[in-house]
Motif scaffolding. Structure first.
Motif: not given
Length: 329
Positions: A97-113
């Motif tokens: 789950v930790g990897a999923f949370v980290l990946g989701s945060v990175l995904a949100l950062a990429v989209g926002a960027a």
């Protein structure tokens, strides 16, 4: 303002005709095939609608501001790739789950960027949103194809199925995610200063500047938020299909624009509501599912959507002509 007037302002005059049309479409397909109103088909539509709905919300706010975001599909996919790469790096199906949370945060950062870059160029350089978002679309597509060599990335942990295929008290989880996003969009547009600025910029950006509204900051935030909700759609699509591909959902770009226009959003900006857009999404989803159940060719749905777009624009033109004639009289 009385409670009834507040409700009428939130709902809008275009809601009732759309609701009636929704019922007509449902009745027509239920008469055409007994499979349309079955629990299985309704459940299928409830799982399919949210990803299109999230992408439509991402398209809606730029249109309200007088712009457009042609990069919504590829922003979602490149965000999904960021999640996929993170999960693969942590063991793929064995990722926690930790990897999923980290990946989701990175995904949100990429989209926002991606949205932030578009917003900065539109706001501070003054380039046209169509050209800026088109350039971003081409860039994200090329970058994704280069990094994945045109292939899919798959093999995610089983618990992600809960997001893409699970339900809570009988309600599909993707539908809950979309409902929450739509409610947030409604509150943002109707109850915040940012929403007020969005409508004012869409109505007249020069007048908004002279009145002291932070137009550049608002435009930057509009596209950043658009990219953020695209990332949410990318995470949802990765969970539903257990794979990510750069070109996934390319045909949905037309439908996001169509849903906005069918839902009463002014193509030139300055006017639109969330609820009519949601009804428009339901109509389009019913059309797609109904045509599929009666055995129509898959490409016929795309053709019908295109005809709908032309029809909506024609109706808008006639409506404006009638209003102008009444005003002249």
């Amino acid at each position: 303002m009385t409670p009834m007037k507040r409700i009428g302002n939130a709902v809008g005059p275009e809601t009732l005709p759309l609701a009636v049309f929704l019922v007509v479409v449902a009745v027509a397909f239920s008469l055409a095939t007994p499979l349309f109103l079955t629990g299985r088909n309704l459940s299928s539509m409830a799982f399919q609608l949210p990803e299109l709905g999230l992408l439509t919300l991402a398209m809606m706010v730029p249109i309200l501001s007088g712009g457009l975001n042609l990069a919504v599909i590829y922003t979602a996919n490149i965000s999904g790739l960021a999640l996929a790469w993170t999960l693969i790096a942590f063991g793929g199906p064995e990722a926690g789950v930790g990897a999923f949370v980290l990946g989701s945060v990175l995904a949100l950062a990429v989209g926002a960027a991606a949205g932030l870059v578009m917003g900065l160029v539109v706001a501070y350089i003054g380039a046209h949103p169509i050209l800026v978002s088109l350039a971003m679309m081409i860039f994200l597509r090329g970058l994704g194809e280069f990094l994945t060599h045109g292939g899919d990335i798959s093999g995610f942990p089983p618990f992600m199925n809960v997001i893409g295929h699970g339900d809570l008290f009988g309600v599909p989880v993707p539908l809950i995610i979309f409902a929450v996003a739509a409610l947030v969009w409604h509150i943002m547009l109707r109850r915040t200063r940012h929403g007020f600025a969005v409508f004012m910029i869409g109505s007249n950006i020069r007048a908004s500047e002279y009145s002291g509204l932070p137009t550049k900051r608002t435009l930057t935030l509009i596209y950043t938020i658009s990219g953020l909700i695209c990332a949410v759609a990318g995470i949802l699509m990765a969970s539903r299909f257990n794979s990510v591909r750069v070109g996934h959902g390319e045909a949905l770009l037309l439908v996001t624009v169509l849903a906005c226009f069918l839902g009463g959003v002014d193509p030139f900006g300055g006017f639109g509501r969330v609820l009519p857009v949601v009804l428009a999404l339901m109509i389009l989803q019913m059309l797609s599912s109904g045509l599929n159940l009666i055995g129509a060719n898959q490409h016929l749905s795309t053709a019908v959507w295109g005809l709908f777009l032309i029809g909506v624009m024609a109706l808008r033109w006639f409506e404006n002509e009638i209003r102008q004639r009444k005003w002249r009289r």
